[in-house]
Design a protein around this motif. Structure first.
Motif, mmCIF file in Angstrom:
data_model
loop_
_atom_site.group_PDB
_atom_site.id
_atom_site.type_symbol
_atom_site.label_atom_id
_atom_site.label_comp_id
_atom_site.label_asym_id
_atom_site.label_seq_id
_atom_site.Cartn_x
_atom_site.Cartn_y
_atom_site.Cartn_z
ATOM 1 N N PRO A 70 59.216 45.567 22.675
ATOM 2 C CA PRO A 70 58.112 45.836 23.611
ATOM 3 C C PRO A 70 56.809 46.208 22.916
ATOM 4 N N ILE A 71 55.750 45.544 23.365
ATOM 5 C CA ILE A 71 54.413 45.816 22.835
ATOM 6 C C ILE A 71 53.398 45.776 23.966
ATOM 7 N N ALA A 72 52.295 46.482 23.756
ATOM 8 C CA ALA A 72 51.115 46.359 24.611
ATOM 9 C C ALA A 72 50.067 45.615 23.800
ATOM 10 N N MET A 73 49.579 44.518 24.330
ATOM 11 C CA MET A 73 48.654 43.660 23.582
ATOM 12 C C MET A 73 47.243 44.237 23.596
ATOM 13 N N ALA A 74 46.564 44.108 22.475
ATOM 14 C CA ALA A 74 45.180 44.568 22.360
ATOM 15 C C ALA A 74 44.231 43.466 22.806
ATOM 16 N N TYR A 75 43.210 43.829 23.549
ATOM 17 C CA TYR A 75 42.134 42.890 23.868
ATOM 18 C C TYR A 75 40.915 43.668 24.325
ATOM 19 N N ALA A 76 39.795 42.984 24.339
ATOM 20 C CA ALA A 76 38.535 43.541 24.820
ATOM 21 C C ALA A 76 38.144 42.747 26.066
ATOM 22 N N GLY A 77 36.865 42.824 26.469
ATOM 23 C CA GLY A 77 36.468 41.993 27.592
ATOM 24 C C GLY A 77 35.132 42.366 28.191
ATOM 25 N N HIS A 78 34.495 41.378 28.778
ATOM 26 C CA HIS A 78 33.313 41.593 29.609
ATOM 27 C C HIS A 78 33.795 41.853 31.036
ATOM 28 N N GLN A 79 33.514 43.030 31.545
ATOM 29 C CA GLN A 79 33.883 43.392 32.903
ATOM 30 C C GLN A 79 32.613 43.456 33.735
ATOM 31 N N PHE A 80 32.501 42.509 34.690
ATOM 32 C CA PHE A 80 31.283 42.361 35.492
ATOM 33 C C PHE A 80 30.043 42.252 34.601
ATOM 34 N N GLY A 81 30.205 41.533 33.490
ATOM 35 C CA GLY A 81 29.091 41.259 32.598
ATOM 36 C C GLY A 81 28.848 42.301 31.537
ATOM 37 N N VAL A 243 39.751 32.583 45.921
ATOM 38 C CA VAL A 243 38.766 33.435 45.241
ATOM 39 C C VAL A 243 39.535 34.394 44.344
ATOM 40 N N HIS A 244 39.339 34.285 43.036
ATOM 41 C CA HIS A 244 40.074 35.131 42.094
ATOM 42 C C HIS A 244 39.696 36.598 42.240
ATOM 43 N N GLY A 245 38.431 36.860 42.367
ATOM 44 C CA GLY A 245 37.996 38.226 42.630
ATOM 45 C C GLY A 245 37.464 38.967 41.430
ATOM 46 N N VAL A 246 38.120 38.847 40.274
ATOM 47 C CA VAL A 246 37.657 39.565 39.076
ATOM 48 C C VAL A 246 37.801 38.644 37.865
ATOM 49 N N ASN A 251 40.476 38.542 31.963
ATOM 50 C CA ASN A 251 41.327 37.963 32.994
ATOM 51 C C ASN A 251 41.323 36.437 32.950
ATOM 52 N N MET A 252 40.908 35.867 31.818
ATOM 53 C CA MET A 252 40.921 34.410 31.650
ATOM 54 C C MET A 252 41.880 34.053 30.527
ATOM 55 N N SER A 253 42.955 33.367 30.886
ATOM 56 C CA SER A 253 43.980 32.974 29.927
ATOM 57 C C SER A 253 43.570 31.702 29.201
ATOM 58 N N ILE A 254 43.809 31.652 27.892
ATOM 59 C CA ILE A 254 43.436 30.448 27.142
ATOM 60 C C ILE A 254 44.450 29.317 27.356
ATOM 61 N N SER A 255 45.562 29.609 28.025
ATOM 62 C CA SER A 255 46.544 28.571 28.313
ATOM 63 C C SER A 255 46.174 27.741 29.532
ATOM 64 N N GLY A 256 45.176 28.181 30.317
ATOM 65 C CA GLY A 256 44.786 27.463 31.520
ATOM 66 C C GLY A 256 45.559 27.865 32.748
ATOM 67 N N GLU A 257 46.224 29.028 32.702
ATOM 68 C CA GLU A 257 46.928 29.546 33.867
ATOM 69 C C GLU A 257 46.069 30.563 34.609
ATOM 70 N N THR A 258 46.247 30.653 35.907
ATOM 71 C CA THR A 258 45.652 31.735 36.684
ATOM 72 C C THR A 258 46.415 33.007 36.346
ATOM 73 N N ILE A 259 45.677 34.069 36.031
ATOM 74 C CA ILE A 259 46.315 35.312 35.609
ATOM 75 C C ILE A 259 45.622 36.496 36.258
ATOM 76 N N ASP A 260 46.374 37.562 36.462
ATOM 77 C CA ASP A 260 45.862 38.839 36.973
ATOM 78 C C ASP A 260 45.382 38.741 38.415
ATOM 79 N N TYR A 261 46.344 38.762 39.309
ATOM 80 C CA TYR A 261 46.065 38.710 40.745
ATOM 81 C C TYR A 261 45.823 40.118 41.267
#
Length: 491
Positions: A70-81, A243-246, A251-261
């Motif tokens: 078990p691991i928690a993956m590290a990532y960053a992100g633009h949240q609402f810009g 409408v994804h919402g966020v 919340n954008m997967s590089i595999s091309g899947e919809t993620i994080d509902y």
């Protein structure tokens, strides 16, 4: 079939800075709410064993199934810009990876199992309502033919989760091609850790786009592949009124899947400005803005990849060209989808205007998006008036005018009525996860401990393109009193 998870973990073999090792907290008394038996079989798992007390405990990570790392993956992100340099899995734990019966690698993740080093003072838990909501919508999207993460199981934890009120706790067992996001690349790029960006890109290419791994300009081609997949994906969203919402970069997967509902939903009345998320006060992620936001997010991915190219000038020019291609690829996929929704088999000048004019009068006439397109499937080309569909519009006369133009266009197709109707029914669903139905199912499950509406809704949504007289209520647009709708992320 196997009575355990045949893990074959690869992400765990990346350097330690890619994740944090974490043990899922022990659930008080895990209990199975719903098991996706068909998906379990696809993953090579035994649904009978998963339904046992031992199997349910494994689904909750309590105790960990053999082979889990078990691991928690590290990532960053633009949240609402706004850029946040460290986010990460704050309430999700990746148990590991399995190879399904088709030979495809899939992540198995626990969402809502408890705090991780990335929780940022949160409890890392999930309430039953949001877990069941993601289960419903993600499985509906899969049945609709949209690339998506999947729900393997929903499990009660036996604990109480405190939000605005005390709620029953639960865990979603989520399955994905991977959980690598645009924000995962941003995590390393923000630290100028370009060796980390390269390791991640090489891993992502080997896992998702192996045909590129020996190419001379594989990072440029990787960007092209991700752009192409996202263009197709977002076109599918719009064609279904989703409408994804966020649409943050995390919340954008590089595999091309919809993620994080989280705060996602399907439109009822067509309105390009539709926003469901309670936190999207300015409409950044409104329905019609989703293509532009996807391109913006992909630009952030391109920025992460540019330093990997020895020729920075050519790499920049290629990235700019690739990002512009997103617009062309989205427009092509979207127009092609609109043609299919309207029963048009050939490409003719004026098709886009015809489709857009329908959308415009739907917006003006407050017509239901899904019901309108589904109703058009039943039209007889030889009948000059569509008495059923016109009733969906506040001003039926506007529809009548458009309908006449559509008949003229249909009659230029060398296809029979039955063939056209059948083709339209394959792309215009009768059933979507309508907001009032989802909320009714969640209310019954959470407040009344009644899972029958939830399970019934799942059964209906599993065959969205077929019509059943006994399910008529599930296809019917909501009453006006239930249309004003807001969603919340459930964290």
């Amino acid at each position: 079939m196997t009575g355990h998870f045949p893990f074959d973990n690869t992400y765990r073999q990346l350097p330690d800075r890619f994740f944090a090792q974490v043990e899922p907290p022990q659930s008080t008394e895990p209990g199975l709410v719903q098991l996706n038996q068909d998906l379990a079989v696809e993953l090579g798992l035994d649904p009978v064993w998963l339904s046992t007390r031992e199997g349910v405990k494994a689904l909750a990570g309590n105790p960990l199934p053999s082979g889990a790392e078990p691991i928690a993956m590290a990532y960053a992100g633009h949240q609402f810009g706004h850029f946040v340099p460290q986010l990460g899995d704050g309430r999700a734990i990746l148990l590991g990876e399995v190879i399904n019966l088709a030979g495809e690698r899939r992540d198995i993740q626990l969402k809502g199992s408890g705090p991780t080093p990335f929780s940022r003072r949160g409890d890392g838990k999930a309430a039953l309502g949001p877990v069941l909501r993601e289960y419903i919508v993600s499985e509906a999207m899969a049945a609709l033919g949209v690339p998506t993460t999947r729900a393997l199981a929903a499990v009660r934890t036996g604990e109480t989760v405190y939000r605005e009120e005390a709620l029953p706790g639960a865990v979603l067992v989520r399955v994905a091609k991977s959980h690598i996001r645009v924000g995962t690349f941003q995590f390393f790029a923000a630290r100028h850790d370009f060796e980390g960006v390269q390791r991640l890109a090489d891993y992502a290419i080997a896992r998702h786009y192996p045909e590129l791994k020996d190419e001379a300009y594989k990072y440029r081609l990787f960007l092209e592949a991700v752009v192409s997949h996202q263009a197709e994906l977002v076109a599918k969203w719009l064609l279904l009124g989703f409408v994804h919402g966020v649409m943050n970069t995390d919340n954008m997967s590089i595999s091309g899947e919809t993620i994080d509902y989280g705060p996602c939903a399907f439109m009822d009345i067509y309105n390009p400005g539709t926003v469901f998320s309670s936190i999207d006060e300015y409409g950044r992620y409104a329905y019609a803005n989703q293509p532009a936001i996807a391109q913006w997010n992909l630009t952030r991915l391109a920025e992460c990849l540019l330093p990997l190219d020895a020729n920075k000038e050519l790499a920049l020019a290629h990235a700019q060209e690739t990002l512009q291609q997103f617009v062309e690829q989205f427009n092509t996929a979207y127009l092609s989808g609109l043609r299919r929704k309207l029963g048009l088999f050939t490409e003719q000048e004026g098709d886009l205007a015809l489709a857009q004019d329908l959308l415009n009068i739907m917006a003006d006439g407050k017509a239901d998006f899904t019901a309108t397109f589904r109703s058009l499937c039943d039209v007889d080309d030889e009948v000059e008036t569509d008495e059923t569909t016109r009733t969906l519009f506040d001003e039926p006369s506007a529809f009548d005018s458009w309908y006449g133009r559509w008949l003229v266009r249909l009659r230029r197709e060398a296809r029979g009525i039955s063939e056209r109707q059948t083709a339209m029914r394959r792309v215009n669903p009768a059933y979507i996860p309508r907001n009032h139905l989802v909320e009714a199912a969640l209310k019954a499950a959470v407040q009344e401990n009644d899972l029958k509406p939830f399970r019934m809704l799942l059964d209906v949504l599993a065959r969205p393109y077929e019509s059943f007289s006994e399910f008529e209520a599930y296809a019917r647009p909501p009453q006006p009193s239930t249309i004003a709708y807001r969603t919340f992320c459930g964290t």
